[in-house]
Design an enzyme around this catalytic site. Structure first.
Site, PDB file in Angstrom:
ATOM      1  N   LYS A  66       0.755  -1.242  -0.071  1.00  8.81           N
ATOM      2  CA  LYS A  66      -0.070  -0.098  -0.017  1.00  8.81           C
ATOM      3  C   LYS A  66       0.933   1.045   0.073  1.00  8.81           C
ATOM      4  O   LYS A  66       0.371   2.300  -0.484  1.00  8.81           O
ATOM      5  CB  LYS A  66      -0.915   0.261   1.285  1.00  8.81           C
ATOM      6  N   ALA A 128      -1.188   1.960  15.488  1.00  8.06           N
ATOM      7  CA  ALA A 128      -0.607   3.223  14.730  1.00  8.06           C
ATOM      8  C   ALA A 128       0.091   2.575  13.396  1.00  8.06           C
ATOM      9  O   ALA A 128       0.970   3.503  12.828  1.00  8.06           O
ATOM     10  CB  ALA A 128       0.229   3.927  15.440  1.00  8.06           C
ATOM     11  N   ALA A 131      -3.368   0.345   8.906  1.00  9.67           N
ATOM     12  CA  ALA A 131      -4.719   0.186   8.943  1.00  9.67           C
ATOM     13  C   ALA A 131      -5.200   1.445   9.893  1.00  9.67           C
ATOM     14  O   ALA A 131      -6.166   2.111   9.659  1.00  9.67           O
ATOM     15  CB  ALA A 131      -5.202  -1.146   9.676  1.00  9.67           C
ATOM     16  N   ASN A 151      -1.152   3.336  21.261  1.00 10.25           N
ATOM     17  CA  ASN A 151      -0.178   2.438  20.845  1.00 10.25           C
ATOM     18  C   ASN A 151       0.791   2.134  21.666  1.00 10.25           C
ATOM     19  O   ASN A 151       1.153   2.631  22.579  1.00 10.25           O
ATOM     20  CB  ASN A 151       0.550   2.897  19.512  1.00 10.25           C
ATOM     21  N   LYS A 156       5.008   6.495  17.970  1.00  4.79           N
ATOM     22  CA  LYS A 156       4.039   6.482  16.800  1.00  4.79           C
ATOM     23  C   LYS A 156       2.809   7.127  16.852  1.00  4.79           C
ATOM     24  O   LYS A 156       2.350   7.875  15.802  1.00  4.79           O
ATOM     25  CB  LYS A 156       4.065   5.240  16.363  1.00  4.79           C
ATOM     26  N   MET A 213     -10.766  -5.059  13.273  1.00  2.00           N
ATOM     27  CA  MET A 213     -10.628  -5.055  11.738  1.00  2.00           C
ATOM     28  C   MET A 213     -10.337  -6.503  11.329  1.00  2.00           C
ATOM     29  O   MET A 213     -10.312  -6.662  10.191  1.00  2.00           O
ATOM     30  CB  MET A 213      -9.480  -4.175  11.431  1.00  2.00           C
TER      31      MET A 213
HETATM   32  P1  NDP Z   1       0.961  -2.783  10.842  1.00  5.98           P
HETATM   33  O1  NDP Z   1       1.899  -3.829  10.944  1.00  5.98           O
HETATM   34  O2  NDP Z   1       0.972  -1.658   9.809  1.00  5.98           O
HETATM   35  O3  NDP Z   1       0.494  -2.343  12.311  1.00  5.98           O
HETATM   36  C1  NDP Z   1       0.479  -3.268  13.286  1.00  5.98           C
HETATM   37  C2  NDP Z   1       0.029  -2.517  14.698  1.00  5.98           C
HETATM   38  O4  NDP Z   1      -0.277  -3.294  15.735  1.00  5.98           O
HETATM   39  C3  NDP Z   1       1.278  -1.601  15.276  1.00  5.98           C
HETATM   40  O5  NDP Z   1       0.554  -0.479  15.673  1.00  5.98           O
HETATM   41  C4  NDP Z   1       1.772  -2.486  16.280  1.00  5.98           C
HETATM   42  O6  NDP Z   1       2.225  -1.587  17.553  1.00  5.98           O
HETATM   43  C5  NDP Z   1       0.412  -3.216  16.800  1.00  5.98           C
HETATM   44  N1  NDP Z   1       0.698  -4.165  17.637  1.00  5.98           N
HETATM   45  C6  NDP Z   1       1.065  -5.664  17.121  1.00  5.98           C
HETATM   46  N2  NDP Z   1       0.947  -6.534  17.904  1.00  5.98           N
HETATM   47  C7  NDP Z   1       0.502  -5.946  19.034  1.00  5.98           C
HETATM   48  C8  NDP Z   1       0.331  -6.484  20.322  1.00  5.98           C
HETATM   49  N3  NDP Z   1       0.465  -7.712  20.730  1.00  5.98           N
HETATM   50  N4  NDP Z   1      -0.270  -5.759  21.348  1.00  5.98           N
HETATM   51  C9  NDP Z   1      -0.443  -4.205  20.950  1.00  5.98           C
HETATM   52  N5  NDP Z   1      -0.042  -3.798  19.686  1.00  5.98           N
HETATM   53  C10 NDP Z   1       0.285  -4.571  18.728  1.00  5.98           C
HETATM   54  O7  NDP Z   1      -0.453  -3.785  10.526  1.00  5.98           O
HETATM   55  P2  NDP Z   1      -1.721  -3.004   9.606  1.00  5.98           P
HETATM   56  O8  NDP Z   1      -1.972  -1.818  10.346  1.00  5.98           O
HETATM   57  O9  NDP Z   1      -1.654  -3.008   8.124  1.00  5.98           O
HETATM   58  O10 NDP Z   1      -2.837  -4.088  10.085  1.00  5.98           O
HETATM   59  C11 NDP Z   1      -3.413  -4.031  11.267  1.00  5.98           C
HETATM   60  C12 NDP Z   1      -4.564  -5.197  11.196  1.00  5.98           C
HETATM   61  O11 NDP Z   1      -5.896  -4.451  10.505  1.00  5.98           O
HETATM   62  C13 NDP Z   1      -4.371  -6.675  10.370  1.00  5.98           C
HETATM   63  O12 NDP Z   1      -4.851  -7.531  11.241  1.00  5.98           O
HETATM   64  C14 NDP Z   1      -5.113  -6.387   9.220  1.00  5.98           C
HETATM   65  O13 NDP Z   1      -5.713  -7.646   8.702  1.00  5.98           O
HETATM   66  C15 NDP Z   1      -6.382  -5.570   9.718  1.00  5.98           C
HETATM   67  N6  NDP Z   1      -7.087  -4.823   8.405  1.00  5.98           N
HETATM   68  C16 NDP Z   1      -8.313  -5.184   8.092  1.00  5.98           C
HETATM   69  C17 NDP Z   1      -9.176  -4.678   6.913  1.00  5.98           C
HETATM   70  C18 NDP Z   1     -10.280  -4.820   6.678  1.00  5.98           C
HETATM   71  O14 NDP Z   1     -10.764  -4.495   5.606  1.00  5.98           O
HETATM   72  N7  NDP Z   1     -10.988  -5.354   7.476  1.00  5.98           N
HETATM   73  C19 NDP Z   1      -8.209  -3.448   6.174  1.00  5.98           C
HETATM   74  C20 NDP Z   1      -6.741  -3.334   6.559  1.00  5.98           C
HETATM   75  C21 NDP Z   1      -6.173  -3.894   7.633  1.00  5.98           C
HETATM   76  P3  NDP Z   1       3.839  -1.085  17.588  1.00  5.98           P
HETATM   77  O15 NDP Z   1       3.704   0.040  16.651  1.00  5.98           O
HETATM   78  O16 NDP Z   1       3.945  -0.614  18.832  1.00  5.98           O
HETATM   79  O17 NDP Z   1       4.634  -2.249  16.833  1.00  5.98           O
END
Ligand code: NDP
Length: 271
Positions: A66, A128, A131, A151, A156, A213
């Site tokens: 993306k 953050a 998505a 977050n 972030k 999500m």
């Molecule tokens: P990214 O990898 O860009 O971001 C992941 C985020 O999750 C970061 O903020 C990270 O925090 C946080 N995170 C990960 N593990 C944990 C945890 N155990 N506890 C707390 N925070 C955590 O992922 P995306 O933003 O691209 O995707 C996120 C979700 O959204 C996915 O599950 C995806 O499938 C879903 N999605 C659904 C869509 C739909 O149409 N329904 C569309 C797009 C996405 P940190 O910054 O601290 O690492």
């Protein structure tokens, strides 16, 4: 020859977009096909260009491309610019229009399908990453009473709050203790690994909607926690997926499909 569209990602075999767009095309009588294209992680642009040269009219873009699609587009919508990510490309002669329909998909699912107003409500967004970034502007356009972004890595969240100039509040999970929210959206990837974001107890206000999500994983740890904490409504991300697809379909075809039949098909296929 029908018009050709595709979703490009890596991996992409799991994508439900072909079923959704096939249902939209059937329902609206559009002469089009929609396929999956697996691009090598270093071959996004080559894959898009090959598809375009073979007559492709537009593509959806999914993980991990993306951000690259954002850089590739020659014209961007405001919401794509705000998200710094593109999930929809439309080929327009020599121009390439890039848009991001994820946030509108979420808002339409929450307000129309789930009947939950966002205007004037207290909204908590978890995560953050891409998505979360994609939904901030469409959420703010609904004029919530407050929008708090929590977050794990506070920096972030603070960076995003800075970009949105005061209308978005950044917080650590611990700082949420004592706060109450009408809508809590899990935009972290924690559910992918069966983890629960470290939410304190008591953040779900009476009548709250808990929205994950993530989709297709049954009741996620976040939704299970929300249920125990008394959230009134639990929702997964299938509705958002179908609504963002409807918005892409409208960009390409100028026709708005009904989303309920596609959502029903997806739910039946995963039951
Ligand atoms: P990214 O990898 O860009 O971001 C992941 C985020 O999750 C970061 O903020 C990270 O925090 C946080 N995170 C990960 N593990 C944990 C945890 N155990 N506890 C707390 N925070 C955590 O992922 P995306 O933003 O691209 O995707 C996120 C979700 O959204 C996915 O599950 C995806 O499938 C879903 N999605 C659904 C869509 C739909 O149409 N329904 C569309 C797009 C996405 P940190 O910054 O601290 O690492």
């Amino acid at each position: 020859m029908p018009d050709r569209y595709a979703v490009i990602g890596n991996p992409v075999a799991h994508s439900k977009s072909p079923q959704i767009h096939a249902e939209f095309a059937r329902q609206t009588g559009q002469d089009m096909t929609y396929e999956r294209l697996l691009a090598p992680t270093d071959g996004f642009i080559a894959t898009v260009e090959a598809f375009h040269s073979l007559g492709g009219r537009g593509v959806n873009v999914t993980l991990p491309f993306k951000g690259e699609a954002f850089g590739y587009a020659t014209r961007l919508s405001e919401r794509a610019r705000a998200a710094q990510a593109v999930n929809t490309l439309k080929f327009e002669g020599t121009a390439i229009f890039g848009d991001n329909t994820d946030g509108t998909g979420l808002v339409n699912d929450v307000t129309r399908n789930l009947g939950c107003a966002i205007t004037g409500r207290r909204v908590l967004l978890l995560g953050a990453g891409g998505a979360a970034r994609g939904v901030i502007t469409p959420l703010l356009e609904q004029q919530p009473a407050r929008l708090v972004l929590a977050n794990r890595t506070l920096g972030k969240a603070q960076g995003l709050a800075h970009n949105f100039g005061g209308s978005l509040e950044a917080a650590t999970y611990a700082a949420l203790a004592g706060g109450q929210f009408d809508l809590v959206i899990n935009a972290t990837s924690a559910s992918l690994t069966g983890a629960l974001p470290p939410l304190p107890r008591g953040v779900f206000a009476q009548g709250a909607l808990a929205y994950d999500m993530m989709y297709g994983k049954g009741e996620t740890p976040f939704l299970a926690f929300a249920r125990v904490e008394g959230a009134a409504t639990l929702a997964d991300g299938f509705g958002m997926l179908v609504e963002q697809a409807a918005e892409s379909f409208f960009i390409w075809r100028g026709v708005r499909p009904h989303t309920a039949p596609a959502l029903k098909l997806l739910r039946q296929a995963t039951d």
